[in-house]
Motif scaffolding. Sequence first.
Motif, short mmCIF file in Angstrom:
data_model
loop_
_atom_site.label_atom_id
_atom_site.label_comp_id
_atom_site.label_asym_id
_atom_site.label_seq_id
_atom_site.Cartn_x
_atom_site.Cartn_y
_atom_site.Cartn_z
N GLU A 132 0.82 -1.21 0.00
CA GLU A 132 0.00 0.00 0.00
C GLU A 132 0.86 1.27 0.00
O GLU A 132 0.34 2.36 -0.10
CB GLU A 132 -0.91 0.01 1.23
N ILE A 133 2.17 1.05 0.15
CA ILE A 133 3.09 2.19 0.23
C ILE A 133 4.28 1.96 -0.68
O ILE A 133 4.53 0.85 -1.14
CB ILE A 133 3.59 2.40 1.68
N SER A 134 5.02 3.02 -0.92
CA SER A 134 6.27 2.92 -1.67
C SER A 134 7.42 3.12 -0.70
O SER A 134 7.32 3.89 0.25
CB SER A 134 6.32 4.00 -2.76
N GLY A 135 8.51 2.40 -0.94
CA GLY A 135 9.67 2.53 -0.07
C GLY A 135 10.61 1.36 -0.25
O GLY A 135 10.51 0.59 -1.21
N LYS A 136 11.52 1.22 0.71
CA LYS A 136 12.54 0.18 0.66
C LYS A 136 12.28 -0.84 1.77
O LYS A 136 12.08 -0.46 2.92
CB LYS A 136 13.91 0.82 0.85
N ILE A 137 12.28 -2.14 1.42
CA ILE A 137 12.07 -3.20 2.40
C ILE A 137 13.30 -3.24 3.31
O ILE A 137 14.42 -3.44 2.83
CB ILE A 137 11.88 -4.58 1.73
N VAL A 138 13.09 -3.01 4.61
CA VAL A 138 14.18 -3.01 5.58
C VAL A 138 14.29 -4.37 6.27
O VAL A 138 15.39 -4.86 6.53
CB VAL A 138 13.96 -1.89 6.63
N LYS A 139 13.13 -4.99 6.54
CA LYS A 139 13.14 -6.26 7.25
C LYS A 139 11.89 -7.05 6.89
O LYS A 139 10.80 -6.49 6.76
CB LYS A 139 13.19 -6.02 8.76
N ILE A 140 12.07 -8.37 6.73
CA ILE A 140 10.94 -9.28 6.55
C ILE A 140 10.74 -9.97 7.89
O ILE A 140 11.65 -10.64 8.40
CB ILE A 140 11.22 -10.29 5.41
N LEU A 141 9.58 -9.77 8.50
CA LEU A 141 9.34 -10.19 9.87
C LEU A 141 8.80 -11.61 10.01
O LEU A 141 8.70 -12.11 11.13
CB LEU A 141 8.37 -9.21 10.54
N VAL A 142 8.45 -12.26 8.90
CA VAL A 142 7.82 -13.58 8.96
C VAL A 142 8.62 -14.55 8.10
O VAL A 142 9.05 -14.21 7.00
CB VAL A 142 6.35 -13.51 8.46
N GLU A 143 8.80 -15.77 8.60
CA GLU A 143 9.47 -16.82 7.83
C GLU A 143 8.53 -17.35 6.75
O GLU A 143 7.31 -17.35 6.92
CB GLU A 143 9.87 -17.97 8.76
N ASP A 144 9.11 -17.81 5.66
CA ASP A 144 8.32 -18.37 4.55
C ASP A 144 7.57 -19.62 5.02
O ASP A 144 8.07 -20.41 5.82
CB ASP A 144 9.26 -18.73 3.40
N ALA A 145 6.33 -19.77 4.54
CA ALA A 145 5.47 -20.93 4.81
C ALA A 145 5.11 -21.08 6.28
O ALA A 145 4.96 -22.19 6.78
CB ALA A 145 6.11 -22.21 4.27
N THR A 146 4.93 -19.96 6.97
CA THR A 146 4.50 -20.01 8.37
C THR A 146 3.13 -19.35 8.51
O THR A 146 2.77 -18.47 7.72
CB THR A 146 5.50 -19.29 9.31
N PRO A 147 2.36 -19.76 9.50
CA PRO A 147 1.04 -19.15 9.71
C PRO A 147 1.16 -17.71 10.20
O PRO A 147 2.09 -17.38 10.94
CB PRO A 147 0.40 -20.02 10.80
N VAL A 148 0.24 -16.88 9.74
CA VAL A 148 0.16 -15.50 10.20
C VAL A 148 -1.26 -15.20 10.67
O VAL A 148 -2.22 -15.83 10.23
CB VAL A 148 0.57 -14.49 9.09
N GLU A 149 -1.36 -14.25 11.55
CA GLU A 149 -2.64 -13.81 12.10
C GLU A 149 -3.05 -12.50 11.42
O GLU A 149 -2.23 -11.80 10.84
CB GLU A 149 -2.52 -13.57 13.61
N PHE A 150 -4.32 -12.17 11.56
CA PHE A 150 -4.81 -10.88 11.07
C PHE A 150 -4.06 -9.77 11.81
O PHE A 150 -3.85 -9.84 13.01
CB PHE A 150 -6.31 -10.75 11.32
N ASP A 151 -3.62 -8.77 11.08
CA ASP A 151 -2.97 -7.58 11.64
C ASP A 151 -1.56 -7.86 12.16
O ASP A 151 -1.00 -7.05 12.88
CB ASP A 151 -3.84 -6.96 12.74
N GLN A 152 -0.99 -9.00 11.82
CA GLN A 152 0.38 -9.32 12.22
C GLN A 152 1.35 -8.60 11.29
O GLN A 152 1.20 -8.66 10.07
CB GLN A 152 0.62 -10.82 12.16
N PRO A 153 2.38 -7.94 11.82
CA PRO A 153 3.36 -7.27 10.96
C PRO A 153 4.12 -8.27 10.09
O PRO A 153 4.55 -9.31 10.56
CB PRO A 153 4.31 -6.59 11.95
N LEU A 154 4.22 -7.96 8.79
CA LEU A 154 4.92 -8.82 7.84
C LEU A 154 6.25 -8.22 7.40
O LEU A 154 7.24 -8.92 7.26
CB LEU A 154 4.03 -9.08 6.62
N PHE A 155 6.24 -6.91 7.11
CA PHE A 155 7.41 -6.23 6.57
C PHE A 155 7.61 -4.91 7.29
O PHE A 155 6.64 -4.26 7.70
CB PHE A 155 7.23 -5.92 5.07
#
Length: 160
Positions: A132-155
Motif C-alpha cells: 500500500e506504500i512505496s519505499g525500501k524493504i528493511v526487514k521481513i518479519l515472517v518466515e516463509d510458509a509459516t502461519p500468520v494472524e490478522f494484523d500481524q506485521p509482515l514487513f
Amino acid sequence: MDTREIQKLIDFISKSDLNEVNIETAELKLQIKRNHTASVQYTSIPLEAPVYHQRPAEAPAASSAPAEAPAQPVQKETASNLIEIKSPMIGTFYRSAGPGKPNFTEVGDEVKSGKVICIIEAMKLFNEIESEISGKIVKILVEDATPVEFDQPLFLVDPS
C-alpha cells in the motif's frame, strides 16, 4: 386396564402435547403427569473486547498502531520512521509464487504501491498481497510458509 394398555396410554401421552391426564373408573384411578417444565430462556451476555497476546518485543509497536480499513494491510509509523505492512487476513505466508520460484521481495528491494509483496493462503485460496506504500524493504518479519494472524506485521518499510 392391564399393564400393556397403561404402557400404550403413557406412550400416547408422551407423543402428545398433554402435560397431565387423570383417568378414574370404578376399579382404577390413574393420574399421569409429565414433568415437562423445561423452558428455553435466552439471555444477552455483554461481550468483552478480545484480548490479543503478543510477544513482549512486539507489544510497544502494536499499541500505537492506527487501524485503517480491515480489508487492506494496516500500516503504522514507528519512532525510527519505518512503516509496518501488516497481514490483512489469517493464513499461511509465502514469499514466492511457488517452490523454486523467485521471492516477490527481498530485504533492500524498492517497492511501489500496488506491487505484489507476498501471498497469503487462506482456505486453499492464494491471495496476492500488494504493498500500500512505496519505499525500501528493511526487514521481513515472517518466515516463509509459516502461519500468520490478522494484523500481524509482515514487513518493515522505509518510505524515504
